[in-house]
Motif scaffolding. Structure first.
Motif, PDB file in Angstrom:
ATOM      1  N   HIS A  18       0.834  -1.200   0.000  1.00  0.00           N
ATOM      2  CA  HIS A  18       0.000   0.000   0.000  1.00  0.00           C
ATOM      3  C   HIS A  18       0.871   1.253   0.000  1.00  0.00           C
ATOM      4  O   HIS A  18       0.574   2.231  -0.690  1.00  0.00           O
ATOM      5  N   GLN A  19       1.934   1.212   0.787  1.00  0.00           N
ATOM      6  CA  GLN A  19       2.808   2.379   0.878  1.00  0.00           C
ATOM      7  C   GLN A  19       3.542   2.635  -0.431  1.00  0.00           C
ATOM      8  O   GLN A  19       3.761   3.784  -0.816  1.00  0.00           O
ATOM      9  N   HIS A  20       3.923   1.575  -1.123  1.00  0.00           N
ATOM     10  CA  HIS A  20       4.682   1.724  -2.362  1.00  0.00           C
ATOM     11  C   HIS A  20       3.783   1.946  -3.582  1.00  0.00           C
ATOM     12  O   HIS A  20       4.129   2.731  -4.476  1.00  0.00           O
ATOM     13  N   TYR A  21       2.634   1.254  -3.638  1.00  0.00           N
ATOM     14  CA  TYR A  21       1.867   1.196  -4.879  1.00  0.00           C
ATOM     15  C   TYR A  21       0.416   1.631  -4.743  1.00  0.00           C
ATOM     16  O   TYR A  21      -0.331   1.577  -5.724  1.00  0.00           O
ATOM     17  N   GLY A  26       0.942   8.475  -2.810  1.00  0.00           N
ATOM     18  CA  GLY A  26       1.550   9.408  -3.756  1.00  0.00           C
ATOM     19  C   GLY A  26       2.935   9.004  -4.209  1.00  0.00           C
ATOM     20  O   GLY A  26       3.691   9.834  -4.744  1.00  0.00           O
ATOM     21  N   ASN A  27       3.299   7.742  -3.993  1.00  0.00           N
ATOM     22  CA  ASN A  27       4.637   7.291  -4.369  1.00  0.00           C
ATOM     23  C   ASN A  27       4.778   7.214  -5.895  1.00  0.00           C
ATOM     24  O   ASN A  27       3.804   6.993  -6.616  1.00  0.00           O
ATOM     25  N   ARG A  28       6.004   7.361  -6.369  1.00  0.00           N
ATOM     26  CA  ARG A  28       6.307   7.306  -7.803  1.00  0.00           C
ATOM     27  C   ARG A  28       7.355   6.224  -8.043  1.00  0.00           C
ATOM     28  O   ARG A  28       8.295   6.095  -7.267  1.00  0.00           O
ATOM     29  N   PHE A  29       7.186   5.493  -9.104  1.00  0.00           N
ATOM     30  CA  PHE A  29       8.095   4.375  -9.342  1.00  0.00           C
ATOM     31  C   PHE A  29       8.246   4.112 -10.836  1.00  0.00           C
ATOM     32  O   PHE A  29       7.414   4.528 -11.649  1.00  0.00           O
ATOM     33  N   ARG A  30       9.334   3.429 -11.157  1.00  0.00           N
ATOM     34  CA  ARG A  30       9.566   2.998 -12.527  1.00  0.00           C
ATOM     35  C   ARG A  30       8.981   1.607 -12.738  1.00  0.00           C
ATOM     36  O   ARG A  30       8.813   0.831 -11.795  1.00  0.00           O
ATOM     37  N   LEU A  31       8.748   1.291 -13.989  1.00  0.00           N
ATOM     38  CA  LEU A  31       8.270  -0.039 -14.352  1.00  0.00           C
ATOM     39  C   LEU A  31       9.446  -0.948 -14.637  1.00  0.00           C
ATOM     40  O   LEU A  31      10.536  -0.497 -15.020  1.00  0.00           O
ATOM     41  N   HIS A  32       9.226  -2.249 -14.449  1.00  0.00           N
ATOM     42  CA  HIS A  32      10.182  -3.237 -14.910  1.00  0.00           C
ATOM     43  C   HIS A  32       9.834  -3.581 -16.362  1.00  0.00           C
ATOM     44  O   HIS A  32       8.692  -3.447 -16.792  1.00  0.00           O
ATOM     45  N   TRP A  33      10.842  -4.022 -17.102  1.00  0.00           N
ATOM     46  CA  TRP A  33      10.639  -4.360 -18.513  1.00  0.00           C
ATOM     47  C   TRP A  33      11.133  -5.766 -18.776  1.00  0.00           C
ATOM     48  O   TRP A  33      12.115  -6.223 -18.181  1.00  0.00           O
ATOM     49  N   ARG A 115       8.859   7.739 -14.573  1.00  0.00           N
ATOM     50  CA  ARG A 115       8.256   7.386 -13.285  1.00  0.00           C
ATOM     51  C   ARG A 115       6.740   7.608 -13.371  1.00  0.00           C
ATOM     52  O   ARG A 115       6.268   8.548 -14.004  1.00  0.00           O
ATOM     53  N   TYR A 116       6.034   6.730 -12.682  1.00  0.00           N
ATOM     54  CA  TYR A 116       4.581   6.734 -12.718  1.00  0.00           C
ATOM     55  C   TYR A 116       4.020   6.771 -11.300  1.00  0.00           C
ATOM     56  O   TYR A 116       4.685   6.354 -10.348  1.00  0.00           O
ATOM     57  N   ARG A 117       2.781   7.256 -11.212  1.00  0.00           N
ATOM     58  CA  ARG A 117       2.049   7.163  -9.954  1.00  0.00           C
ATOM     59  C   ARG A 117       0.719   6.476 -10.241  1.00  0.00           C
ATOM     60  O   ARG A 117       0.122   6.655 -11.306  1.00  0.00           O
ATOM     61  N   PRO A 118       0.216   5.687  -9.269  1.00  0.00           N
ATOM     62  CA  PRO A 118      -1.028   4.947  -9.512  1.00  0.00           C
ATOM     63  C   PRO A 118      -2.256   5.836  -9.400  1.00  0.00           C
ATOM     64  O   PRO A 118      -2.306   6.763  -8.587  1.00  0.00           O
ATOM     65  N   GLY A 119      -3.248   5.537 -10.230  1.00  0.00           N
ATOM     66  CA  GLY A 119      -4.548   6.178 -10.105  1.00  0.00           C
ATOM     67  C   GLY A 119      -5.427   5.432  -9.130  1.00  0.00           C
ATOM     68  O   GLY A 119      -4.988   4.515  -8.420  1.00  0.00           O
TER      69      GLY A 119
END
Length: 450
Positions: A18-21, A26-33, A115-119
């Motif tokens: 919950h804290q990360h995603y 409001g956390n921001r993260f990169r995607l894995h590819w 970097r992305y943030r979840p909706g």
């Protein structure tokens, strides 16, 4: 989905997740590819592939993607790229994807890109590095409300087709531009891992247009469920707007702007969309409603072949046409009767969208719900008056029956995602003789099996 009895009932997320995603942090993260063998993917993109990755990632990150391919020995002629949510990567790497990683059919390229943030829906991710770029919709094997938030496999390769079909329909009808402003955040590209049935819908991506590209000078946008938000000091978010424009004047305008594009698409063209308050984005100028934008079409658009307007036509899925044509009604996009379209539109637009606002306006601004629904009926009556040629089509919908079927969300939640849909019968506030409140809209009076 605040109307849902279990709208924050997420199953699968730990506190750390919950804290990360979660959107609340409001956390921001990169995607894995991942590099994935082309024989195991369905890729639907509008331009040549290399140009697509350069456009979506930017030149620097696209070069880093190519370098990651080279580092893992993945040749572009044999492999393509799929982004994956970091939570989903951790969930799959030592389970369903383990064998594919061991054989080299799938190769981990690491995190890269913007970097992305979840909706609000967890799996729709907004680009914070470059806000004008696409929103990505990625599968998550997490329960949220009544559903596991993976992607319906058939819908991912078909998403661009559905978006083009909707866009062509709207562009062909001048009334959307002149009277019923409707912007579509198209799902213009997609990719899906189709290598193993055991993880169908667990690995893929939809690229959705950003709302930023749909706004004109001076316009702003917010999801419709923000209209019932309350600030930290207890004041409604929309209070300044109602003070500026007068509550009844503002409400009348809002209902026209929100209802008529969805209603006209349904009645005039025979297309039902899932216009609940998260998928519907209000476009406004300093609080004054001017239009709406809709999103999330790949698995939430419905039509009835015999109810489509002659000028609308069916979507052309190309090589996938046979699959859809041979499928039973009610399985994919094609429904059996207009009643299914009526239920989709009225559930999402009236029952699960405007009923929330109706109660809120009464509690916060003294606008009684009876007046709210009277105003809704006025909007629909005016559309009927303006379009006498649609009278027979309106009759087929049965939208003014004294009672209507609505999806039973609590029953669905208790039975689990694999259970068939369940419905209950509710009083219909559009009949004009019931004066129903929002509470009456969502209280079952009769339990009916789907």
């Amino acid at each position: 989905h605040p109307y849902h009895p279990c709208f924050k009932a997420r199953t699968g997320f730990s506190l750390s997740d919950h804290q990360h995603y979660g959107p609340e942090s409001g956390n921001r993260f990169r995607l894995h590819w991942l590099a994935v063998e082309r024989s195991c993917t369905d890729l639907a993109i509008p331009i040549k592939e290399q140009a697509f990755w350069f456009d979506e990632l930017g030149h620097e990150q696209a070069y880093l993607l190519r370098a990651a391919f080279n580092r893992t020995g993945a040749n572009w002629s044999r492999f393509t790229a799929i982004p994956v949510h970091p939570w989903q990567w951790q969930h799959l790497r030592n389970s369903e994807l383990e064998s594919s990683l061991a054989t080299g059919q799938v190769r981990h390229l690491g995190p890269l890109g913007d970097r992305y943030r979840p909706g609000q829906s967890l799996r729709s991710l907004f680009n914070v590095s470059r806000p004008g770029k696409a929103t990505l919709k990625l599968p998550l094997a997490v329960g949220n409300t009544s559903s596991i938030r993976t992607l319906e496999p058939h819908s991912v390769p078909s998403a661009p087709t559905i978006s083009r079909w909707l866009a062509n329909t709207v562009a062909s009808d001048d009334r959307f531009a002149e009277k019923y402003r409707l912007e579509l955040m198209a799902e213009y590209a997609s990719t899906l891992f189709s290598g193993h049935q055991s993880i169908a819908g667990h690995l893929g991506c939809l690229w959705r247009e950003s709302i930023n590209g749909r706004l004109r000078h001076g316009e702003q946008a917010l999801p419709l469920n923000a209209l019932t938000a309350v600030e930290d000091d207890g004041s409604p978010l929309i209070a300044p707007w109602l003070e500026r424009y007068q509550p009844r004047h503002w409400l009348a305008r809002l209902l026209e702007v929100v209802i008529l594009p969805v209603w006209h698409l349904l009645v005039a063209h025979g297309i039902g969309v899932e216009a609940h308050a998260q998928n519907t984005v209000l476009i406004h100028c300093d609080g004054w409603p001017v239009g709406i934008a809709l999103r999330d079409f790949h698995d939430s658009v419905e039509y009835v072949e015999s109810y489509l307007a002659p000028s609308t036509g069916q979507p052309d899925f190309g090589p996938r046409n046979t699959m859809y044509q041979n499928a039973a009604d009610n399985r994919y996009y094609r429904m059996a009767t207009p009643e299914a379209l009526r239920e989709l539109a009225m559930d999402t637009l009236f029952v699960y969208n405007l009923s929330e606002l109706a109660g809120f306006c009464e509690d916060q601004f003294g606008l009684c719900e009876a007046h709210f629904w009277k105003q809704v009926r006025t909007v629909l009556a005016n559309h009927r008056r303006d379009h006498p040629e649609l009278e027979a089509r309106l009759y087929q919908l049965g939208a003014t029956a004294p009672s209507i079927l609505s999806e039973s969300l609590m029953t669905r939640k208790l039975r689990g995602p694999a259970a068939p849909e369940c419905h209950h019968r509710i009083a219909n506030p559009l009949t004009g003789n019931c004066g129903q409140t929002a509470a009456a809209l969502i209280t079952p009076t009769q339990s009916v099996r789907a």
